[in-house]
Design a protein around this motif. Sequence first.
Motif, short mmCIF file in Angstrom:
data_model
loop_
_atom_site.label_atom_id
_atom_site.label_comp_id
_atom_site.label_asym_id
_atom_site.label_seq_id
_atom_site.Cartn_x
_atom_site.Cartn_y
_atom_site.Cartn_z
N GLU A 165 -26.82 -24.72 16.05
CA GLU A 165 -27.91 -23.83 16.46
C GLU A 165 -28.47 -24.19 17.83
N ILE A 166 -28.52 -25.48 18.16
CA ILE A 166 -29.16 -25.86 19.42
C ILE A 166 -28.25 -25.73 20.63
N GLN A 167 -26.96 -25.40 20.41
CA GLN A 167 -26.03 -25.26 21.52
C GLN A 167 -26.19 -23.88 22.18
N PHE A 168 -26.14 -23.84 23.50
CA PHE A 168 -25.99 -22.57 24.20
C PHE A 168 -24.50 -22.20 24.15
N ASP A 169 -24.19 -20.98 23.75
CA ASP A 169 -22.81 -20.51 23.68
C ASP A 169 -21.95 -21.47 22.86
N TRP A 170 -22.27 -21.57 21.57
CA TRP A 170 -21.57 -22.51 20.71
C TRP A 170 -20.06 -22.33 20.75
N GLU A 171 -19.58 -21.11 20.77
CA GLU A 171 -18.14 -20.85 20.77
C GLU A 171 -17.45 -21.55 21.94
N SER A 172 -18.04 -21.41 23.13
CA SER A 172 -17.45 -22.03 24.31
C SER A 172 -17.51 -23.55 24.22
N VAL A 173 -18.64 -24.07 23.75
CA VAL A 173 -18.78 -25.52 23.60
C VAL A 173 -17.74 -26.05 22.61
N ALA A 174 -17.62 -25.39 21.47
CA ALA A 174 -16.70 -25.84 20.44
C ALA A 174 -15.25 -25.81 20.91
N ARG A 175 -14.87 -24.75 21.61
CA ARG A 175 -13.50 -24.67 22.14
C ARG A 175 -13.22 -25.82 23.10
N GLY A 176 -14.18 -26.10 23.98
CA GLY A 176 -14.00 -27.19 24.92
C GLY A 176 -13.88 -28.53 24.23
N VAL A 177 -14.68 -28.73 23.19
CA VAL A 177 -14.64 -29.99 22.44
C VAL A 177 -13.28 -30.17 21.78
N ALA A 179 -10.37 -28.82 22.59
CA ALA A 179 -9.31 -28.99 23.59
C ALA A 179 -9.35 -30.37 24.22
N ALA A 180 -10.56 -30.90 24.48
CA ALA A 180 -10.69 -32.24 25.06
C ALA A 180 -10.36 -33.31 24.03
N PHE A 181 -10.74 -33.08 22.79
CA PHE A 181 -10.43 -34.02 21.71
C PHE A 181 -8.93 -34.17 21.56
N ARG A 182 -8.19 -33.09 21.64
CA ARG A 182 -6.74 -33.16 21.50
C ARG A 182 -6.14 -34.05 22.61
N GLU A 214 -4.70 -22.96 18.13
CA GLU A 214 -4.43 -22.42 19.47
C GLU A 214 -3.81 -23.45 20.41
N ASN A 215 -3.89 -24.72 20.05
CA ASN A 215 -3.21 -25.79 20.80
C ASN A 215 -3.64 -25.90 22.26
N ASP A 216 -4.88 -25.54 22.56
CA ASP A 216 -5.37 -25.66 23.93
C ASP A 216 -5.67 -27.11 24.26
N VAL A 217 -5.47 -27.49 25.52
CA VAL A 217 -5.86 -28.81 26.01
C VAL A 217 -6.72 -28.62 27.25
N GLN A 218 -7.67 -29.51 27.41
CA GLN A 218 -8.62 -29.37 28.51
C GLN A 218 -9.26 -30.72 28.81
N LEU A 219 -9.48 -30.99 30.08
CA LEU A 219 -10.22 -32.17 30.48
C LEU A 219 -11.68 -31.79 30.64
N ARG A 220 -12.58 -32.65 30.17
CA ARG A 220 -14.02 -32.40 30.29
C ARG A 220 -14.66 -33.60 30.99
N GLY A 221 -14.24 -33.82 32.24
CA GLY A 221 -14.76 -34.96 32.96
C GLY A 221 -16.21 -34.81 33.36
N ASP A 222 -16.63 -33.59 33.68
CA ASP A 222 -18.02 -33.37 34.05
C ASP A 222 -18.38 -31.92 33.82
N GLY A 223 -19.66 -31.64 33.83
CA GLY A 223 -20.15 -30.29 33.60
C GLY A 223 -21.63 -30.32 33.30
N VAL A 224 -22.13 -29.21 32.78
CA VAL A 224 -23.54 -29.09 32.44
C VAL A 224 -23.66 -28.72 30.97
N LYS A 225 -24.50 -29.45 30.25
CA LYS A 225 -24.75 -29.17 28.84
C LYS A 225 -26.18 -28.67 28.71
N ARG A 226 -26.36 -27.53 28.04
CA ARG A 226 -27.69 -26.97 27.82
C ARG A 226 -28.01 -27.00 26.33
#
Length: 288
Positions: A165-177, A179-182, A214-226
């Motif tokens: 609930e406290i995440q802005f755009d939970w879908e985008s946050v979850a996808r990034g998590v 992909a980076a976790f993988r 979906e097997n996505d991979v992504q690096l999350r070295g930096d960004g902004v969390k709201r």
Amino acid sequence: MATDANRLGDYLKTRRTKLDPTSFGFSTRRRRTPGLRREEVAQRANISPTWYTWLEQGRGGNASADVLDRIARALMLTEVEREHLFLIGLGRPPEVHYRGGDGFTPRLQRLLDAMPYSPAIVRTATWEVIAWNRAAAVVLTDYGTLPPGQRNILRMIFLNPHVREIQFDWESVARGVVAAFRVDAARGGADREVAPLVEELCTKSPDFARMWRENDVQLRGDGVKRLRHPVLGTIALEYSSFAIDGRPDLGMVVYTPTTGADRDAIRSLVEPGPGIVGGMDWARSSTR
């Protein structure tokens, strides 16, 4: 002096000459040079003495990862020395041995605590949070109130309604998590360790199951969390991820307030005055 033409051989020779033969049960009689003999290293590594000699002489061809690993154990190499052996012998680092939270030092905790108004955590390759500072406890989650098995970021994102609930755009946050976790699990040599967690989340969360397929991979070295913080209101944090030297299976994430007002707001929770008591209460409730 080491030469580019035979860096591997030069390195092997210098490592074995630093070892004490008596520590391995070898006699010191009739030795003209210090350290282990070539045939003794070969014996400990369970490889041919002739081939080991050729390796040191620069005419043994390319050794396999398995052989280099056995030589590393025979020479009692540290993790850094073992990595260097693979880099000069194969041109790549060795496979990572996942160690989880083993080896976390008080020095790292002091580093976290030195950032009093920037939430900071250390997580494993399986995204278990193993260390945090007070700012992280009052802004993100009070991990200390959770059993160790529940301090997993993916479990919080996908199984905790309040965190969602406290995440802005939970879908985008979850996808990034996901992909980076993988990426982190593979880099940290933790594919086997994450299998039960992935199976659990696929069973309990259709959203995770969908994103994992979906097997996505992504690096999350930096960004902004709201975040929609129940005490501070809307807050923005710049996050940066850092590798911990010698521990590819651990990572540090630091969340920096983007404005002076956000920093002061976090400070009010980290160092609450007489009328400010909500910080830790909110953090505890966020994990339930």
